[in-house]
Design a protein around this motif. Structure first.
Motif, mmCIF file in Angstrom:
data_model
loop_
_atom_site.group_PDB
_atom_site.id
_atom_site.type_symbol
_atom_site.label_atom_id
_atom_site.label_comp_id
_atom_site.label_asym_id
_atom_site.label_seq_id
_atom_site.Cartn_x
_atom_site.Cartn_y
_atom_site.Cartn_z
ATOM 1 N N LEU A 58 0.815 -1.215 0.000
ATOM 2 C CA LEU A 58 0.000 0.000 0.000
ATOM 3 C C LEU A 58 0.847 1.263 0.000
ATOM 4 O O LEU A 58 0.494 2.247 -0.644
ATOM 5 C CB LEU A 58 -0.938 -0.017 1.207
ATOM 6 N N ALA A 62 0.766 4.432 -2.827
ATOM 7 C CA ALA A 62 0.631 5.838 -2.494
ATOM 8 C C ALA A 62 1.874 6.629 -2.877
ATOM 9 O O ALA A 62 1.789 7.771 -3.320
ATOM 10 C CB ALA A 62 0.354 5.983 -1.000
ATOM 11 N N LEU A 161 -2.971 1.507 8.616
ATOM 12 C CA LEU A 161 -2.783 2.901 9.020
ATOM 13 C C LEU A 161 -1.321 3.327 8.883
ATOM 14 O O LEU A 161 -1.017 4.455 8.467
ATOM 15 C CB LEU A 161 -3.256 3.087 10.463
ATOM 16 N N TRP A 164 -0.550 4.027 5.269
ATOM 17 C CA TRP A 164 -1.109 5.328 4.859
ATOM 18 C C TRP A 164 -0.260 6.473 5.391
ATOM 19 O O TRP A 164 0.059 7.420 4.667
ATOM 20 C CB TRP A 164 -2.542 5.445 5.375
ATOM 21 N N GLN A 168 2.654 9.750 3.721
ATOM 22 C CA GLN A 168 2.542 11.192 3.960
ATOM 23 C C GLN A 168 3.855 11.820 4.429
ATOM 24 O O GLN A 168 3.942 13.041 4.571
ATOM 25 C CB GLN A 168 1.464 11.457 5.031
#
Length: 413
Positions: A58, A62, A161, A164, A168
């Protein structure tokens, strides 16, 4: 010698040894010792392999900056097709009930040593039958403690989480973290490969011990389980996915099957969606006319995220073992199994027999012993070939559907 032939020989020898030696104490003790070592090795892989696979998969998506329209369409389709596959497996196991023989749980016939009443009591204490408790366990107070207690609902949520949040971070920090987790993932794949080299010994010990105690009675529920999984995979491959092609992509299913036929045969023979990826790319580009932009994005993600056949198999295996223990499969329990099958299918690597780790994870989440995993190994190899072909078929259907949503005019109209 190929691993599947080693397992086949080990299975034949286990049947012969179990029938010949019977309940000889030394044989049962040896089988118990080796079988326990093999199951412990599978348990050892669960947390680091699943967590690192989810984070790498994941975070990589991203990081590429691809979660725009194309990315979200791809992920939504993959999750939807995976959910349909899981529900199909759920339906088949409930209809055929392979874990029930003559109206009674098949634990004794399968030689499962654990006290069934104690197992059911342990499952209830874990709160799997309470939907509210299941949802609460999605957010762990201590992810390390959840991993130590094999409460993988919280661990998987934390991994999602973390992936994700990782995307960032500033580029330098993000790259460092991604390289670290990629290293963990690759190392765990090496260990998983090493463990699977000992799978023939594990099959011999686990199956030989069962046959020695129960004779050939264990073959009947295993045969029904095999049929339930094959029926589910065929239903998904010949009914669900063609309907998605016809209704969503507006593409001829027969034309699609002709275009991707070589990739499906290769997936069936190699049991590896990752190894089949180059041929799958070629089939969709050259035989189906899908653009390089769509195939280059959708297929690599699908090789690790979209595993319809694996998700169906995980769900069916967990339900089969639960039935064998006489566990009452209420809505909350089945919801837990479906949820974990959907989440863990994202983190299952495209390598042979990797789903055994995910099945062990699901059983641990429910609170069931891992004894049944060893028995499933007896029929796993052929089912692995079948579900890998379904995995690759699902990837190709997703690619064509996303291409049509993007407005592409492909050859198989």
């Amino acid at each position: 010698m190929k691993l599947h032939w080693q397992i086949a020989i080990a299975l034949a020898l286990a049947l012969a040894a179990g029938i010949t030696l019977g309940e000889a104490p030394w044989f049962l003790q040896a089988c118990s010792f080796v079988g326990t070592l093999f199951l412990n090795a599978l348990k050892m892989l669960i947390v680091p392999l699943i967590v690192s696979a989810i984070i790498c998969g994941l975070a990589g998506i991203a990081d590429a900056g691809t979660l725009g329209r194309l990315g979200w369409r791809t992920l939504v389709f993959y999750m939807a097709s995976g959910l349909l596959a899981i529900l199909t497996g759920l339906l088949m196991v409930n209809l055929l009930a392979p874990g029930i023989v003559d109206g009674q749980p098949a634990a004794q016939r399968l030689g499962l040593a654990a006290d069934t009443e104690q197992v059911v009591s342990g499952v209830r204490e874990r709160g799997t039958g309470d939907l509210v408790a299941v949802l609460q366990r999605l957010v762990p107070a201590n992810p390390i403690g959840a991993a130590a207690e094999a409460d993988m609902l919280g661990v998987v949520t934390f991994a999602l989480l973390f992936a994700w949040a990782l995307a960032q971070l500033p580029e330098g920090t993000r790259r460092t973290q991604q390289e670290f987790w990629q290293g963990v993932y690759q190392a765990m794949l090496r260990i998983a490969d090493l463990v699977m080299r000992f799978a023939p010994l594990g099959v011999f010990a686990l199956v030989g011990g069962v046959v020695a105690k129960t004779g050939l009675e264990a073959l009947r529920p295993l045969a029904v389980f095999f049929l339930a999984v094959v029926a589910g995979l065929l239903t998904h491959a010949l009914l669900t996915l063609p309907l998605l092609l016809r209704l969503v992509a507006r593409v001829s299913p027969m034309a699609h099957y002709r275009a991707v036929g070589p990739a499906l045969l290769t997936a069936f023979s190699t049991s590896s969606s990752a190894a089949t990826l180059p041929l799958t790319l070629s089939c969709l580009r050259e035989r189906a006319g899908v653009s390089e932009r769509v195939t280059g994005f959708v297929l690599p993600i699908g090789a690790n995220v979209n595993t319809d056949g694996t998700a169906l198999y995980e769900c069916a295996a967990a339900l089969f073992i639960a039935q064998a223990y006489g566990l009452e499969l209420g809505f909350a329990t089945q919801f837990t199994i479906v949820l974990m099958a959907l989440l863990t299918s994202v983190g299952v690597a495209g390598i042979p027999s990797a789903s055994l780790v995910a099945i062990a994870l699901i059983l641990g989440t429910i609170g069931l012993p891992l004894e049944g995993v060893g028995l499933i190994l007896a029929v796993d190899r052929v089912l692995d070939m079948c579900r890998t072909a379904v995995n690759v078929l699902g990837d190709t259907v997703a690619t064509v559907t996303v291409a049509r949503m993007e407005g592409e005019e492909i050859l198989q109209r």
